[in-house]
Design a protein around this motif. Structure first.
Motif, PDB file in Angstrom:
ATOM      1  N   ALA A  94     -12.349  31.882 -55.644  1.00 40.51           N
ATOM      2  CA  ALA A  94     -11.616  30.615 -55.621  1.00 40.51           C
ATOM      3  C   ALA A  94     -11.346  30.168 -54.191  1.00 40.51           C
ATOM      4  N   ALA A  95     -11.116  31.132 -53.309  1.00 37.43           N
ATOM      5  CA  ALA A  95     -10.855  30.807 -51.907  1.00 37.43           C
ATOM      6  C   ALA A  95     -12.137  30.486 -51.147  1.00 37.43           C
ATOM      7  N   ALA A  96     -13.249  31.103 -51.547  1.00 43.48           N
ATOM      8  CA  ALA A  96     -14.496  30.961 -50.793  1.00 43.48           C
ATOM      9  C   ALA A  96     -15.315  29.744 -51.191  1.00 43.48           C
ATOM     10  N   ALA A  97     -15.235  29.320 -52.438  1.00 40.36           N
ATOM     11  CA  ALA A  97     -16.126  28.280 -52.957  1.00 40.36           C
ATOM     12  C   ALA A  97     -15.635  26.881 -52.603  1.00 40.36           C
ATOM     13  N   SER A  98     -16.563  26.040 -52.181  1.00 43.05           N
ATOM     14  CA  SER A  98     -16.236  24.629 -51.972  1.00 43.05           C
ATOM     15  C   SER A  98     -16.017  23.935 -53.302  1.00 43.05           C
ATOM     16  N   VAL A  99     -16.815  24.326 -54.298  1.00 41.78           N
ATOM     17  CA  VAL A  99     -16.700  23.758 -55.637  1.00 41.78           C
ATOM     18  C   VAL A  99     -16.935  24.864 -56.662  1.00 41.78           C
ATOM     19  N   ILE A 100     -16.127  24.869 -57.707  1.00 44.14           N
ATOM     20  CA  ILE A 100     -16.305  25.784 -58.837  1.00 44.14           C
ATOM     21  C   ILE A 100     -16.544  24.944 -60.086  1.00 44.14           C
ATOM     22  N   MET A 101     -17.534  25.331 -60.867  1.00 46.79           N
ATOM     23  CA  MET A 101     -17.806  24.667 -62.134  1.00 46.79           C
ATOM     24  C   MET A 101     -17.471  25.622 -63.279  1.00 46.79           C
ATOM     25  N   THR A 102     -16.848  25.095 -64.307  1.00 44.51           N
ATOM     26  CA  THR A 102     -16.443  25.909 -65.450  1.00 44.51           C
ATOM     27  C   THR A 102     -16.950  25.294 -66.748  1.00 44.51           C
ATOM     28  N   VAL A 103     -16.937  26.106 -67.789  1.00 46.13           N
ATOM     29  CA  VAL A 103     -17.454  25.682 -69.090  1.00 46.13           C
ATOM     30  C   VAL A 103     -16.380  24.995 -69.926  1.00 46.13           C
ATOM     31  N   SER A 104     -15.130  25.444 -69.799  1.00 47.56           N
ATOM     32  CA  SER A 104     -14.060  24.928 -70.649  1.00 47.56           C
ATOM     33  C   SER A 104     -12.843  24.546 -69.820  1.00 47.56           C
ATOM     34  N   GLU A 105     -11.937  23.814 -70.439  1.00 47.05           N
ATOM     35  CA  GLU A 105     -10.703  23.412 -69.776  1.00 47.05           C
ATOM     36  C   GLU A 105      -9.824  24.617 -69.471  1.00 47.05           C
ATOM     37  N   THR A 106      -9.868  25.624 -70.344  1.00 45.41           N
ATOM     38  CA  THR A 106      -9.079  26.837 -70.106  1.00 45.41           C
ATOM     39  C   THR A 106      -9.498  27.511 -68.808  1.00 45.41           C
ATOM     40  N   GLU A 107     -10.798  27.640 -68.602  1.00 45.71           N
ATOM     41  CA  GLU A 107     -11.299  28.268 -67.383  1.00 45.71           C
ATOM     42  C   GLU A 107     -11.055  27.379 -66.173  1.00 45.71           C
ATOM     43  N   GLN A 108     -11.170  26.073 -66.367  1.00 45.21           N
ATOM     44  CA  GLN A 108     -10.891  25.145 -65.269  1.00 45.21           C
ATOM     45  C   GLN A 108      -9.453  25.307 -64.790  1.00 45.21           C
ATOM     46  N   GLU A 109      -8.528  25.359 -65.723  1.00 45.33           N
ATOM     47  CA  GLU A 109      -7.118  25.524 -65.363  1.00 45.33           C
ATOM     48  C   GLU A 109      -6.882  26.874 -64.681  1.00 45.33           C
ATOM     49  N   TYR A 110      -7.561  27.914 -65.155  1.00 43.74           N
ATOM     50  CA  TYR A 110      -7.394  29.252 -64.585  1.00 43.74           C
ATOM     51  C   TYR A 110      -7.764  29.260 -63.101  1.00 43.74           C
ATOM     52  N   PHE A 111      -8.919  28.697 -62.764  1.00 46.28           N
ATOM     53  CA  PHE A 111      -9.362  28.732 -61.369  1.00 46.28           C
ATOM     54  C   PHE A 111      -8.617  27.716 -60.509  1.00 46.28           C
ATOM     55  N   GLN A 112      -8.104  26.659 -61.109  1.00 48.16           N
ATOM     56  CA  GLN A 112      -7.224  25.764 -60.360  1.00 48.16           C
ATOM     57  C   GLN A 112      -5.949  26.487 -59.970  1.00 48.16           C
TER      58      GLN A 112
ATOM     59  N   GLY B  94      -8.401  27.195 -56.402  1.00 49.06           N
ATOM     60  CA  GLY B  94      -9.701  26.581 -56.202  1.00 49.06           C
ATOM     61  C   GLY B  94      -9.554  25.162 -55.660  1.00 49.06           C
ATOM     62  N   ARG B  95     -10.310  24.841 -54.608  1.00 47.92           N
ATOM     63  CA  ARG B  95     -10.178  23.531 -53.969  1.00 47.92           C
ATOM     64  C   ARG B  95     -10.654  22.407 -54.872  1.00 47.92           C
ATOM     65  N   VAL B  96     -11.858  22.565 -55.417  1.00 52.44           N
ATOM     66  CA  VAL B  96     -12.423  21.584 -56.347  1.00 52.44           C
ATOM     67  C   VAL B  96     -12.960  22.361 -57.536  1.00 52.44           C
ATOM     68  N   VAL B  97     -12.396  22.154 -58.704  1.00 52.83           N
ATOM     69  CA  VAL B  97     -12.822  22.858 -59.920  1.00 52.83           C
ATOM     70  C   VAL B  97     -13.248  21.803 -60.933  1.00 52.83           C
ATOM     71  N   ARG B  98     -14.537  21.746 -61.225  1.00 55.63           N
ATOM     72  CA  ARG B  98     -15.096  20.729 -62.107  1.00 55.63           C
ATOM     73  C   ARG B  98     -15.401  21.318 -63.481  1.00 55.63           C
ATOM     74  N   LEU B  99     -15.100  20.549 -64.496  1.00 54.27           N
ATOM     75  CA  LEU B  99     -15.440  20.919 -65.867  1.00 54.27           C
ATOM     76  C   LEU B  99     -16.829  20.393 -66.186  1.00 54.27           C
ATOM     77  N   VAL B 100     -17.762  21.294 -66.464  1.00 56.96           N
ATOM     78  CA  VAL B 100     -19.137  20.926 -66.829  1.00 56.96           C
ATOM     79  C   VAL B 100     -19.461  21.635 -68.138  1.00 56.96           C
ATOM     80  N   PRO B 101     -19.062  21.061 -69.279  1.00 57.60           N
ATOM     81  CA  PRO B 101     -19.272  21.738 -70.563  1.00 57.60           C
ATOM     82  C   PRO B 101     -20.747  21.852 -70.915  1.00 57.60           C
ATOM     83  N   ASN B 102     -21.040  22.764 -71.794  1.00 57.70           N
ATOM     84  CA  ASN B 102     -22.396  22.882 -72.319  1.00 57.70           C
ATOM     85  C   ASN B 102     -22.689  21.718 -73.238  1.00 57.70           C
TER      86      ASN B 102
END
Length: 302
Positions: free
Chosen positions: A258-276, A280-288
């Motif tokens: 979370a500290a190293a990545a410029s952007v993190i992409m997650t599958v679900s809102e639960t994971e997005q919230e976790y890394f936020q 995490g600086r920028v955490v994007r939700l990109v569902p399947n």
């Protein structure tokens, strides 16, 4: 500057697909309905598709490259040379065959990215004639195999011991830290400095020391610490103690990512919230999404 443009996403938020909705689902699709052309016609709405992901990735490049480059002339020069931005992908295995959720997601993302960027995929391979190499090549995905020996109990026991000494998780992390991968990563970094280093899952973070200054984008399919903790509650002593410790170590690595990545992409809102919540600086939700065309020829009732 065509490749750094951030086009509106509104026109890509749904794809018309005739067919009916079957109740057949899989964990990869997160209970999205699949398309059956033979039963009735309807719209298969896919609000987040691989097309949208590609455009989101352009926005990522814009944020991590354009906003941080002090001299705009370098962008103009790249555009005049018609040079595609370089994306170095690191993954522990070839996403083939398409028989798991992780393989499906990685394959379609890499296929979409390869149309827009110069993508180099470093993947661990234990067979010189792995059919996945040819299969991905047919879809325009360039794989740079890091050949290594097949796993065996003796070598894996050594990796478990090494991970304990290094205070790193073995499960879903250190077990993929192989010398062949390190050699290939060093080779590719020497040949060309990537614009983005793309980490497929958490485990490629083990190689972060090889590219400490690179801009990193990570696609995280799960929260590994949660998975390890859940399995630990289902196991008896002493496996449960070991897995609880693995969950603790994985949680630490997730914070590091979370500290190293410029952007993190997650599958679900639960994971997005976790890394936020991890910073995490920028955490994007990109569902399947669902590839409706893949079901056009399915038998009636599937």
């Amino acid at each position: 500057q065509r490749w750094v443009a951030s086009e509106p996403l509104n026109d890509f938020r749904s794809t018309r697909c005739t067919g009916s909705m079957s109740t057949s689902t899989s964990s990869f699709w997160d209970d999205q309905p699949v398309c059956d052309h033979h039963r009735r016609q309807t719209d298969c709405q896919r609000s987040k598709t691989i097309v949208e992901f590609t455009l989101r990735f352009r926005v990522v490049l814009k944020m991590t490259l354009v906003s941080e480059i002090s001299s705009p002339s370098s962008i103009v020069q790249a555009a005049s040379d018609q040079a595609k931005p370089d994306v170095l992908v690191i993954t522990s295995e070839i996403p083939w065959p398409l028989n798991t959720g992780g393989h499906l997601r990685s394959f379609h993302i890499l296929k979409a990215l390869s149309r827009q960027f110069n993508v180099r995929v470093i993947a661990g391979v234990d067979l010189a004639d792995d059919p996945g190499l040819r299969a991905l090549g047919r879809h325009g995905i360039r794989v740079l195999p890091a050949f290594h020996k097949k796993r065996n109990p003796v070598s894996e026991l050594g990796r478990v011991a090494s991970s304990l000494v290094r205070e790193e998780p073995y499960v879903m992390f250190h077990r993929h830290n192989r010398p062949a991968m390190r050699r290939e990563i060093r080779k590719q970094l020497a040949e060309r400095t990537p614009d983005i280093v793309y980490l497929d899952h958490l485990d490629p973070l083990a190689f972060r020391g090889l590219f400490p200054k690179a801009r990193v984008v990570a696609d995280l399919h799960n929260v590994y610490s949660t998975l390890a903790s859940r399995v630990a509650t289902e196991r008896a002593f002493p496996a449960n103690l070991y897995l609880h410790n693995e969950a603790r170590l994985l949680s630490y690595m997730e914070k590091q990512l979370a500290a190293a990545a410029s952007v993190i992409m997650t599958v679900s809102e639960t994971e997005q919230e976790y890394f936020q919540n991890l910073g995490g600086r920028v955490v994007r939700l990109v569902p399947n999404g669902v590839d409706c065309a893949a079901f056009n020829q399915s038998p009636i009732g599937r």
